[in-house]
Design a protein around this motif. Structure first.
Motif, PDB file in Angstrom:
ATOM      1  N   ARG A 222      76.873 -32.223 -55.112  1.00 34.13           N
ATOM      2  CA  ARG A 222      78.088 -32.691 -55.785  1.00 34.13           C
ATOM      3  C   ARG A 222      77.906 -34.061 -56.427  1.00 34.13           C
ATOM      4  O   ARG A 222      78.543 -34.368 -57.425  1.00 34.13           O
ATOM      5  N   TYR A 223      77.033 -34.885 -55.850  1.00 33.42           N
ATOM      6  CA  TYR A 223      76.854 -36.243 -56.366  1.00 33.42           C
ATOM      7  C   TYR A 223      75.370 -36.480 -56.698  1.00 33.42           C
ATOM      8  O   TYR A 223      74.689 -37.273 -56.040  1.00 33.42           O
ATOM      9  N   PRO A 224      74.853 -35.801 -57.709  1.00 34.33           N
ATOM     10  CA  PRO A 224      73.421 -35.902 -58.023  1.00 34.33           C
ATOM     11  C   PRO A 224      72.973 -37.287 -58.469  1.00 34.33           C
ATOM     12  O   PRO A 224      71.782 -37.584 -58.445  1.00 34.33           O
ATOM     13  N   ASP A 225      73.935 -38.123 -58.843  1.00 38.50           N
ATOM     14  CA  ASP A 225      73.574 -39.457 -59.338  1.00 38.50           C
ATOM     15  C   ASP A 225      73.781 -40.538 -58.279  1.00 38.50           C
ATOM     16  O   ASP A 225      73.632 -41.716 -58.566  1.00 38.50           O
ATOM     17  N   ASN A 226      74.099 -40.128 -57.067  1.00 37.53           N
ATOM     18  CA  ASN A 226      74.485 -41.113 -56.070  1.00 37.53           C
ATOM     19  C   ASN A 226      73.501 -41.222 -54.908  1.00 37.53           C
ATOM     20  O   ASN A 226      72.880 -42.256 -54.708  1.00 37.53           O
ATOM     21  N   TYR A 227      73.347 -40.161 -54.145  1.00 39.21           N
ATOM     22  CA  TYR A 227      72.554 -40.235 -52.913  1.00 39.21           C
ATOM     23  C   TYR A 227      71.055 -40.197 -53.201  1.00 39.21           C
ATOM     24  O   TYR A 227      70.575 -39.368 -53.965  1.00 39.21           O
ATOM     25  N   ARG A 228      70.321 -41.097 -52.536  1.00 41.49           N
ATOM     26  CA  ARG A 228      68.873 -41.183 -52.699  1.00 41.49           C
ATOM     27  C   ARG A 228      68.203 -41.377 -51.333  1.00 41.49           C
ATOM     28  O   ARG A 228      68.779 -41.940 -50.407  1.00 41.49           O
ATOM     29  N   LEU A 229      66.969 -40.897 -51.215  1.00 44.43           N
ATOM     30  CA  LEU A 229      66.183 -41.163 -50.015  1.00 44.43           C
ATOM     31  C   LEU A 229      65.750 -42.624 -50.053  1.00 44.43           C
ATOM     32  O   LEU A 229      65.574 -43.205 -51.126  1.00 44.43           O
ATOM     33  N   THR A 230      65.551 -43.212 -48.890  1.00 41.11           N
ATOM     34  CA  THR A 230      65.318 -44.655 -48.836  1.00 41.11           C
ATOM     35  C   THR A 230      63.840 -45.025 -48.880  1.00 41.11           C
ATOM     36  O   THR A 230      62.958 -44.222 -48.576  1.00 41.11           O
ATOM     37  N   ALA A 231      63.608 -46.286 -49.201  1.00 41.78           N
ATOM     38  CA  ALA A 231      62.244 -46.809 -49.270  1.00 41.78           C
ATOM     39  C   ALA A 231      61.530 -46.758 -47.922  1.00 41.78           C
ATOM     40  O   ALA A 231      60.350 -46.368 -47.871  1.00 41.78           O
ATOM     41  N   PRO A 232      62.162 -47.147 -46.803  1.00 45.77           N
ATOM     42  CA  PRO A 232      61.436 -47.060 -45.526  1.00 45.77           C
ATOM     43  C   PRO A 232      60.949 -45.648 -45.215  1.00 45.77           C
ATOM     44  O   PRO A 232      59.834 -45.468 -44.709  1.00 45.77           O
ATOM     45  N   PHE A 233      61.763 -44.652 -45.543  1.00 43.12           N
ATOM     46  CA  PHE A 233      61.391 -43.269 -45.246  1.00 43.12           C
ATOM     47  C   PHE A 233      60.264 -42.796 -46.171  1.00 43.12           C
ATOM     48  O   PHE A 233      59.242 -42.275 -45.714  1.00 43.12           O
ATOM     49  N   ILE A 234      60.436 -42.988 -47.470  1.00 45.56           N
ATOM     50  CA  ILE A 234      59.419 -42.559 -48.435  1.00 45.56           C
ATOM     51  C   ILE A 234      58.113 -43.317 -48.214  1.00 45.56           C
ATOM     52  O   ILE A 234      57.016 -42.728 -48.246  1.00 45.56           O
ATOM     53  N   ASN A 235      58.198 -44.613 -47.980  1.00 46.40           N
ATOM     54  CA  ASN A 235      56.989 -45.413 -47.786  1.00 46.40           C
ATOM     55  C   ASN A 235      56.226 -44.998 -46.531  1.00 46.40           C
ATOM     56  O   ASN A 235      54.985 -45.007 -46.515  1.00 46.40           O
ATOM     57  N   GLN A 236      56.948 -44.652 -45.472  1.00 39.72           N
ATOM     58  CA  GLN A 236      56.291 -44.188 -44.252  1.00 39.72           C
ATOM     59  C   GLN A 236      55.492 -42.913 -44.524  1.00 39.72           C
ATOM     60  O   GLN A 236      54.333 -42.776 -44.114  1.00 39.72           O
ATOM     61  N   LEU A 237      56.083 -41.994 -45.249  1.00 43.24           N
ATOM     62  CA  LEU A 237      55.418 -40.732 -45.549  1.00 43.24           C
ATOM     63  C   LEU A 237      54.233 -40.936 -46.495  1.00 43.24           C
ATOM     64  O   LEU A 237      53.170 -40.319 -46.313  1.00 43.24           O
ATOM     65  N   LYS A 238      54.392 -41.802 -47.480  1.00 38.87           N
ATOM     66  CA  LYS A 238      53.313 -42.027 -48.442  1.00 38.87           C
ATOM     67  C   LYS A 238      52.143 -42.778 -47.804  1.00 38.87           C
ATOM     68  O   LYS A 238      50.982 -42.430 -48.036  1.00 38.87           O
ATOM     69  N   SER A 239      52.432 -43.774 -47.006  1.00 35.46           N
ATOM     70  CA  SER A 239      51.370 -44.601 -46.430  1.00 35.46           C
ATOM     71  C   SER A 239      50.526 -43.850 -45.410  1.00 35.46           C
ATOM     72  O   SER A 239      49.376 -44.229 -45.159  1.00 35.46           O
ATOM     73  N   THR A 240      51.078 -42.804 -44.838  1.00 34.92           N
ATOM     74  CA  THR A 240      50.333 -42.021 -43.848  1.00 34.92           C
ATOM     75  C   THR A 240      49.825 -40.700 -44.418  1.00 34.92           C
ATOM     76  O   THR A 240      49.323 -39.854 -43.676  1.00 34.92           O
ATOM     77  N   GLN A 241      49.986 -40.514 -45.723  1.00 34.01           N
ATOM     78  CA  GLN A 241      49.567 -39.273 -46.402  1.00 34.01           C
ATOM     79  C   GLN A 241      50.171 -38.045 -45.708  1.00 34.01           C
ATOM     80  O   GLN A 241      49.485 -37.057 -45.437  1.00 34.01           O
ATOM     81  N   ASP A 242      51.449 -38.134 -45.458  1.00 34.21           N
ATOM     82  CA  ASP A 242      52.165 -37.084 -44.732  1.00 34.21           C
ATOM     83  C   ASP A 242      52.436 -35.895 -45.659  1.00 34.21           C
ATOM     84  O   ASP A 242      53.092 -36.051 -46.702  1.00 34.21           O
ATOM     85  N   PRO A 243      51.948 -34.708 -45.309  1.00 35.13           N
ATOM     86  CA  PRO A 243      52.154 -33.537 -46.181  1.00 35.13           C
ATOM     87  C   PRO A 243      53.600 -33.070 -46.248  1.00 35.13           C
ATOM     88  O   PRO A 243      53.932 -32.192 -47.042  1.00 35.13           O
ATOM     89  N   ARG A 244      54.467 -33.665 -45.449  1.00 36.60           N
ATOM     90  CA  ARG A 244      55.889 -33.302 -45.484  1.00 36.60           C
ATOM     91  C   ARG A 244      56.646 -33.955 -46.631  1.00 36.60           C
ATOM     92  O   ARG A 244      57.775 -33.563 -46.931  1.00 36.60           O
ATOM     93  N   LEU A 245      56.044 -34.948 -47.260  1.00 35.00           N
ATOM     94  CA  LEU A 245      56.747 -35.677 -48.315  1.00 35.00           C
ATOM     95  C   LEU A 245      57.312 -34.759 -49.397  1.00 35.00           C
ATOM     96  O   LEU A 245      58.509 -34.836 -49.712  1.00 35.00           O
ATOM     97  N   PRO A 246      56.536 -33.850 -50.006  1.00 36.74           N
ATOM     98  CA  PRO A 246      57.122 -32.989 -51.039  1.00 36.74           C
ATOM     99  C   PRO A 246      58.077 -31.936 -50.488  1.00 36.74           C
ATOM    100  O   PRO A 246      58.834 -31.349 -51.261  1.00 36.74           O
ATOM    101  N   VAL A 247      58.040 -31.694 -49.188  1.00 35.97           N
ATOM    102  CA  VAL A 247      59.008 -30.782 -48.578  1.00 35.97           C
ATOM    103  C   VAL A 247      60.369 -31.461 -48.510  1.00 35.97           C
ATOM    104  O   VAL A 247      61.411 -30.840 -48.746  1.00 35.97           O
ATOM    105  N   PHE A 248      60.362 -32.746 -48.234  1.00 45.02           N
ATOM    106  CA  PHE A 248      61.600 -33.508 -48.104  1.00 45.02           C
ATOM    107  C   PHE A 248      62.146 -33.998 -49.443  1.00 45.02           C
ATOM    108  O   PHE A 248      63.362 -34.054 -49.638  1.00 45.02           O
TER     109      PHE A 248
END
Length: 518
Positions: free
Chosen positions: A271-297
């Motif tokens: 309903r609000y495609p321009d509002n809710y976003r995933l946060t930097a702490p969450f994305i950065n944790q997944l990226k820094s550890t090469q977590d394969p779940r990142l594109p799932v989330f």
């Protein structure tokens, strides 16, 4: 002549009485609807209860719990999302008149038939699940007198102490698990989670007991340890097939609310495609550890007006600041609205679907909890903390297959991740951080549980790493919230709330619940 008249009168009375009796009987038949259900069918009640365990008040879960654990942000400041009132009470408002009231009724009705003891046990376990979410979120809440408006005419129920609620929940779980009887009736078709499999229901009861036992360790270590040991002895989840997972149908939103047979939580993104976003702490944790779940989330949004498929390339995923709408990089200026397209949202092919399943309690969570119990010396086990930890990571990734083809992660990729992020802590604190950071990731979308475990464990260290408010004003006074606040309407209508303020503390997000000790 007089005798004949009396006989005639008596006959006339009998005829008239019989006629009225016949009419009355016919009147009742005519005016009784063949579709009316005066006594609800337990097999109709159970699937509705299971579907509505997840509240349709998605703003409470998405705006507050998800923001507090820094998985999702609605771009508001810390002070805005911690101000008492508003949507804080929506979970309270949804749960009591819907699943909680229904499951109390379900338990009472199943109690009337000894052949339905398995139904009753299932109801008792679900009631505990609902109650533990309520009390973990708010603290002291109505429990012993809750949902008794019809049966006992209690319209302003008392607020039970959280410690008393926990003690009764432990009792209910144990009694429910022991009462299951394989020779009695089972809801093999109406139970949409376990299909009446009482072995799995027992595992759910004991796995929930494990969760609750660990949760109270700082408040009552003796009781907590005893309940953890009892849960393990009773038998907890053994694999992902045991997960308490509710499946939904792909029904769309209607008038701002979701169909009861659909998962309402993705609605904040739809309903609000321009509002809710995933946060930097969450994305950065997944990226820094090469977590394969990142594109799932995560994915980049393709549009600011419609929730449609965007890029899932891990290299381009970017998290929004946890609070507010200013950049996290110098010179910390406001983020232009046009740039919202370069910040990640939830993947609309996995978690962002109305028919996405919802995992309330998982084998992965159980494994992480057992790992922590070993690390802290709460239990003695032949299985090492490392094994439990790695079991949890593997299970957390495997369960994502239920979210569609984009959720499938190969064994090779899981092995690579574990090798790149080995469980090799230097000390107890580091071990607890590793374990509970994985718990934080695994409970994505299960944000009430994420919030409870973050408060209990203190990991990951999210608030300690926020930018100072001098450069990021939206972080002003930011510290981990400890609870949600009560509804204004409840405070105004139920005088029993006032006693809670004296006992528990002021109705603010910084007030700690009983089990949440420093």
């Amino acid at each position: 002549m007089k005798n004949r008249l009396n006989i005639f009168s008596m006959c006339l009375i009998l005829i008239i009485t019989g006629t009225f009796a016949s009419c009355d009987k016919r009147f009742k038949e005519i005016n009784t609807s063949v579709d009316f259900v005066s006594t609800p069918n337990l097999d109709y009640m159970l699937p509705n209860i299971e579907l509505t365990i997840l509240d349709n008040t998605y703003y409470c879960l998405g705006d507050f719990a998800a923001a507090y654990v820094m998985h999702v942000t609605n771009r508001k400041s810390y002070e805005s999302v911690t101000t008492p009132g508003g949507y804080h009470g929506y979970h309270f408002e949804w749960t009591y008149p819907n699943p909680f009231r229904n499951v109390v009724d379900f338990i009472e009705r199943s109690s009337q038939d000894p052949e339905r003891i398995n139904y009753k046990s299932m109801g008792r376990i679900i009631k505990v699940y609902l109650a533990h979410q309520l009390t973990d979120l708010y603290g002291d809440v109505p429990y012993s007198e809750a949902a008794k408006g019809y049966s006992a005419q209690i319209y302003t129920p008392k607020y039970d102490k959280q410690q008393d609620i926990y003690n009764d929940m432990f009792k209910e779980l144990e009694e429910a698990a022991l009462a299951f009887d394989n020779a009695k009736m089972k809801p093999v078709t109406s139970d949409i989670v376990y299909k009446g499999d009482i072995v799995k229901w027992k595992k759910f009861a004991y796995s929930l007991m494990l969760r609750l036992g660990l949760r109270i360790m700082k408040a009552d270590a003796v009781k907590g340890k005893a309940m953890i040991e009892k849960a393990i002895a009773g038998g907890v989840f053994q694999n992902n097939d045991d997960n308490f997972m509710v499946k939904y149908l792909p029904n769309s939103s209607t008038g701002g609310t979701t169909n009861p047979t659909s998962n309402g939580q993705p609605h904040i993104f739809v309903r609000y495609p321009d509002n809710y976003r995933l946060t930097a702490p969450f994305i950065n944790q997944l990226k820094s550890t090469q977590d394969p779940r990142l594109p799932v989330f995560a994915m980049l949004p393709a549009s600011r007006t419609t929730y449609s498929a965007g890029s899932k390339d891990t290299a381009v995923q970017k998290g929004w600041p946890p609070f507010g709408d200013r950049r996290m990089e110098s010179p910390y200026g406001s983020i232009p609205s046009a740039e919202r397209l370069i910040y990640s949202t939830a993947n609309n092919a996995t978690f962002g679907r109305y028919d996405a399943p919802y995992i309330h309690l998982s084998y992965a969570q159980v494994q992480f909890q057992l790992a922590e119990c070993v690390v802290r010396g709460i239990i003695t086990s032949s299985t090492t903390a490392q094994t439990y930890y790695e079991n949890g990571v593997r299970a957390a990734m495997d369960q994502l297959k239920h979210y569609g083809s984009e959720g499938v992660i190969s064994t090779a990729r899981v092995n690579t991740y574990i090798a790149y992020n080995p469980y090799n802590p230097a000390n107890t604190e580091q071990a607890l951080e590793l374990i509970n950071t994985q718990y934080w990731i695994e409970t994505f979308f299960n944000w009430y549980e994420t919030f409870a475990n973050l408060r209990r464990s203190g990991y990951p260290k999210l608030y300690e790493n926020l930018l100072p408010s001098s450069v990021h004003p939206a972080n002003l006074n930011a510290q981990m919230p400890r609870r949600l606040t009560y509804m204004a309407a409840e405070i105004a209508s139920n005088p029993n709330v006032q006693e809670v303020f004296q006992r528990q503390g002021p109705d603010v997000t910084s007030t700690r619940v009983w089990w949440d000790k420093p």
